[in-house]
Design a protein around this motif. Sequence first.
Motif, short mmCIF file in Angstrom:
data_model
loop_
_atom_site.label_atom_id
_atom_site.label_comp_id
_atom_site.label_asym_id
_atom_site.label_seq_id
_atom_site.Cartn_x
_atom_site.Cartn_y
_atom_site.Cartn_z
N VAL A 147 0.87 -1.26 -0.05
CA VAL A 147 -0.02 0.16 0.03
C VAL A 147 0.81 1.42 0.03
CG1 VAL A 147 -1.84 1.41 1.18
CG2 VAL A 147 -1.51 -1.21 1.35
N SER A 148 0.45 2.07 -0.81
CA SER A 148 1.44 3.49 -0.91
C SER A 148 1.13 4.15 0.38
CB SER A 148 0.82 4.42 -1.86
OG SER A 148 1.10 3.67 -3.17
N PRO A 149 2.38 4.92 0.97
CA PRO A 149 2.26 5.42 2.31
C PRO A 149 1.63 6.97 2.06
CG PRO A 149 4.64 5.72 1.18
CD PRO A 149 3.41 5.15 0.07
N THR A 150 0.60 7.32 3.03
CA THR A 150 0.16 8.69 2.87
C THR A 150 0.44 9.48 4.24
OG1 THR A 150 -1.87 7.80 3.71
CG2 THR A 150 -1.65 8.36 1.38
N SER A 151 1.40 8.86 5.12
CA SER A 151 1.91 9.81 6.44
C SER A 151 3.36 9.18 6.35
CB SER A 151 1.35 9.30 7.44
OG SER A 151 1.20 7.89 7.92
N ALA A 152 4.10 9.90 7.20
CA ALA A 152 5.62 9.57 7.59
C ALA A 152 5.45 8.46 8.31
CB ALA A 152 6.18 10.84 8.32
N GLU A 153 4.65 8.04 9.17
CA GLU A 153 4.64 6.65 10.04
C GLU A 153 4.37 5.54 8.96
OE1 GLU A 153 2.82 9.53 10.81
OE2 GLU A 153 4.18 10.06 12.55
N HIS A 154 3.41 5.82 7.84
CA HIS A 154 3.54 4.60 7.00
C HIS A 154 4.83 4.47 6.08
CE1 HIS A 154 -1.21 5.81 6.05
NE2 HIS A 154 -0.93 4.96 7.07
N VAL A 155 5.54 5.47 5.86
CA VAL A 155 6.92 5.29 5.29
C VAL A 155 7.74 4.59 6.00
CG1 VAL A 155 8.71 6.31 4.21
CG2 VAL A 155 6.67 7.41 4.01
N LEU A 156 7.82 4.82 7.58
CA LEU A 156 8.38 4.16 8.30
C LEU A 156 8.38 2.74 8.32
CD1 LEU A 156 10.73 5.04 10.56
CD2 LEU A 156 9.13 5.00 12.23
N GLY A 157 7.00 2.21 8.49
CA GLY A 157 6.59 1.05 8.62
C GLY A 157 7.02 0.20 7.51
N ASP A 158 7.17 0.83 6.40
CA ASP A 158 7.77 -0.04 5.21
C ASP A 158 9.41 0.06 5.14
OD1 ASP A 158 5.17 -0.46 4.66
OD2 ASP A 158 5.58 -0.39 2.32
N LEU A 159 9.92 1.33 5.43
CA LEU A 159 11.30 1.36 4.86
C LEU A 159 12.37 1.80 6.29
CD1 LEU A 159 10.91 3.75 1.75
CD2 LEU A 159 11.04 1.26 1.94
N ASN A 160 11.87 1.38 7.23
CA ASN A 160 12.58 1.42 8.59
C ASN A 160 13.71 0.80 8.51
OD1 ASN A 160 13.53 2.39 11.21
ND2 ASN A 160 12.08 1.12 12.20
N GLY A 161 15.01 1.57 8.63
CA GLY A 161 16.17 0.75 8.42
C GLY A 161 16.80 0.92 7.27
N ARG A 162 15.99 1.10 6.00
CA ARG A 162 16.60 1.34 4.65
C ARG A 162 16.86 2.37 4.19
NH1 ARG A 162 13.54 -3.28 1.39
NH2 ARG A 162 12.90 -4.68 3.16
N ILE A 163 16.51 3.83 4.75
CA ILE A 163 16.72 4.82 4.41
C ILE A 163 17.01 5.73 5.56
CG2 ILE A 163 15.27 5.13 2.33
CD1 ILE A 163 13.29 6.59 3.68
N GLU A 164 17.89 6.86 5.53
CA GLU A 164 18.18 7.72 6.56
C GLU A 164 17.17 8.80 7.15
OE1 GLU A 164 21.76 10.55 6.83
OE2 GLU A 164 22.58 8.68 5.66
#
Length: 332
Positions: A147-164
């Motif tokens: 699912v595409s992210p519509t909040s910063a928390e959604h992004v963290l849920g998917d990409l935690n540890g993969r981006i700075e």
Amino acid sequence: MTTEICKIDAFSLERAKKIIESGGAVAFPTETVYGLGANAFSTEAVNGIFTIKGRPNNNPLIVHVHRDYDISALVDEIPDYAKKLAKAYLPGPLTMVYKSKGKVSPSVSCGLDTLAVRVPSHEGAQRFLRCVGLPIAAPSANISKHVSPTSAEHVLGDLNGRIELILDGGKCEGGIESTVLDCTGEVPVILRSGLVTRQMIANVAGDCGVYTYIKGERARSPGLMYKHYSPNCETALFSEGELEKALSRYDERAKAGKRVVIICGTEAVRLLGERQNIPLGKTPSEMAKNLYSALREAEKQFDVAIALVPENDGGIMEGVINRLSKACAGEE
Ligand code: AMP
Ligand code: MG
């Protein structure tokens, strides 16, 4: 790597600029969904995006620029109708595909001779793009097919540890990805529906076609081939005219011991009796805005998500139903 969420200010923007200049990727807000951006001129940086997301390497990326960027540096053959559309709807949730000048890395378009360009209206996106001063290749900031992210928390849920760094611009107003419009022909053709509707385009351009992908064909927009936007739970999609079917599916899955939820328009909640539901809102715009957070909530708390949607009226509902059909498609 630790991933940090930062409000957008002079300090975080300077940090974002440094990451982009050194070939890294930064997540940033737009008015549609959060993007994962990297320097479009650098093949290494662009390839990094595909690796971070696990994105198939034949699904091209959209280049994002700030509102004063002269896109004729990147693309050729801008037709008159495209100039009119840009004047009417940009900055905004409309991506336009042109003949590429081949200035950005070939990885951006995955070998196609066209380039998709977008000028987001989100103030945070504009500040980021202006500060960096480079065209930024960016798909949505989720793991591929999720699912595409519509909040910063959604992004963290998917990409935690993969981006700075995730630049936090709050919840996205639009909620579904931009309309993708092919501007390489006599008339514009919609490749992906979104918040800038066919009617809005036809009103300005005089005409507007819609491309339909036929399974098995080589797609004009490669992203159309994939299962996409999908929550990690069982899914099903019904129109409101199929209410009885949706309710029997719910009851049957619940009887089998599954935790089931219906995602639907607020008006439809009264038709569900005691069944669990996540209301999306009353209008098509509200439904678009809340769609992805509803899908993410469903996968966290339930085993089965049943989407029940109004009939397709060709406006914004077209985009909502397009995303739900992909989200509820079988494995591809
Ligand atoms: P995403 O950024 O994840 O929303 O995906 C970008 C979408 O734009 C995908 O559906 C791509 O297929 C489409 N796209 C990007 N570049 C092009 C292009 N040059 N021609 C056609 N479609 C494109
Ligand atoms: Mg995407």
